[in-house]
Design a protein around this motif. Structure first.
Motif, short mmCIF file in Angstrom:
data_model
loop_
_atom_site.label_atom_id
_atom_site.label_comp_id
_atom_site.label_asym_id
_atom_site.label_seq_id
_atom_site.Cartn_x
_atom_site.Cartn_y
_atom_site.Cartn_z
N GLN A 99 9.31 -1.01 -13.34
CA GLN A 99 10.19 -1.36 -12.24
C GLN A 99 11.59 -0.93 -12.61
N ARG A 117 9.53 5.19 0.04
CA ARG A 117 8.50 5.54 1.01
C ARG A 117 9.16 6.33 2.15
N ALA A 147 10.21 -1.46 -7.02
CA ALA A 147 9.04 -2.16 -7.54
C ALA A 147 8.15 -1.24 -8.37
N GLU A 170 6.18 2.05 -7.05
CA GLU A 170 6.83 2.46 -5.81
C GLU A 170 7.05 3.97 -5.77
N GLU A 212 2.51 -12.75 -6.70
CA GLU A 212 2.56 -11.43 -6.10
C GLU A 212 3.59 -10.54 -6.80
N THR A 213 3.36 -9.25 -6.74
CA THR A 213 4.35 -8.29 -7.23
C THR A 213 5.49 -8.21 -6.21
N GLY A 234 8.49 -6.78 -3.81
CA GLY A 234 8.70 -5.54 -3.09
C GLY A 234 10.07 -4.96 -3.36
N SER A 235 10.22 -3.68 -3.08
CA SER A 235 11.52 -3.02 -3.24
C SER A 235 12.49 -3.52 -2.18
N ARG A 260 8.19 -14.11 -8.76
CA ARG A 260 7.65 -12.75 -8.73
C ARG A 260 8.43 -11.83 -9.67
#
Length: 275
Positions: A88, A103, A118, A121, A149-150, A152-153, A185
């Motif tokens: 990360q 993304r 993340a 990512e 949970e992992t 998020g970005s 997280r």
């Protein structure tokens, strides 16, 4: 808000060699003069880039993170900056303009811009202004936890997040937190700590967290293990776990630093025991 930006170069032949650089068993200090042309590094897969490595995992020293100061010329960047799928990262911009694609989304970060990226990512970066973009890049291998949970970005900014004063300090000591400390997280925090002139950490903090501290602005005197060390904008400090630490802000303006620490996970018990 102002942030110190290294510009490279090389000290003149008429300057003294003596400086404040030191590496001990408990801490290291990398003065800003160390970030010269001769100490810069390059990475594959980048265009128009150089960087200074401030920290990397070392046995017996800080072992959880790496930290770079990255300088990218206008139009330069990388389509695949991160090659470790388990890593990360945090980007913190100190000069210029950096466009980060996560993304299908595009984020334009100016000075003080913050991005959490993340593990696993897909992201890319490009210096999108007419001046070089300079940013800190902090990396840590993510530690999953059962039932958690992992994260998020996301992107944020030093200019948009209100600092949280430490209790009982009348605002002389405050922390800009980009992540809720109760959000389990996250297994690392990267924050901006601000001391007003005369503000202090009034006791030697001694704890399990490793630290990287880059002075963004101002000057102060820092207790590192048993030594009081003067630091100024552009200096970097690297602290192993349990290194006693405290500080006084020197003035005349605020003393601010970018702080890394590992949080919210079991201490690894070693490879022999599956840690």
């Amino acid at each position: 808000m102002t942030y110190y930006v290294p510009r490279g170069g090389l000290p003149g032949q008429d300057e003294l060699t003596t400086d404040r650089a030191v590496v001990t068993d408990a801490y290291a200090v990398i003065p800003r003069r160390t970030l010269s042309d001769i100490t810069a590094s390059l990475l594959p897969g980048w265009e128009g880039m150089r960087m200074w490595v401030l920290a990397r995992p070392l046995t017996g020293m800080a072992e959880t993170f790496s930290q770079y100061v990255v300088e990218v010329q206008p139009g330069g960047g990388s389509e695949q900056p991160e090659t470790d799928p388990g890593a990360q990262g945090v980007l913190f911009v100190v000069a210029g303009q950096l466009t980060v694609h996560v993304r299908e989304l595009e984020h334009v970060l100016g000075e003080g811009g913050y991005a959490y990226l993340a593990p696993g990512e897909r992201w890319s970066v490009r210096a999108s202004g007419d001046q070089p973009a300079v940013f800190h890049w902090i990396r840590k291998r993510y530690q999953p936890a059962p039932g958690v949970e992992t994260p998020g970005s996301f992107v944020s900014s030093d200019r948009d997040v209100e600092p949280t004063p430490m209790p009982g300090t009348d605002g002389r000591w405050a922390t800009t937190r980009f992540v809720d400390p109760a959000d389990l997280r996250h297994d690392m925090h990267v924050t901006v700590v601000t001391f007003q002139p005369g503000g202090v950490i009034p006791f030697p903090e001694t704890h399990v967290m490793e630290h990287g501290l880059y002075v963004l602005e101002g000057k102060g005197v820092y207790l590192l293990n048993q030594d009081w060390v003067e630091v100024q904008a552009g200096d970097f400090m690297w602290l192993r776990a349990f290194c006693p630490q405290a500080c006084y802000a020197g003035g005349p303006g605020p003393f601010r630093y970018l702080l890394y620490k590992d949080v919210n996970r079991h201490a690894a018990l070693g490879l022999l025991f599956g840690g």
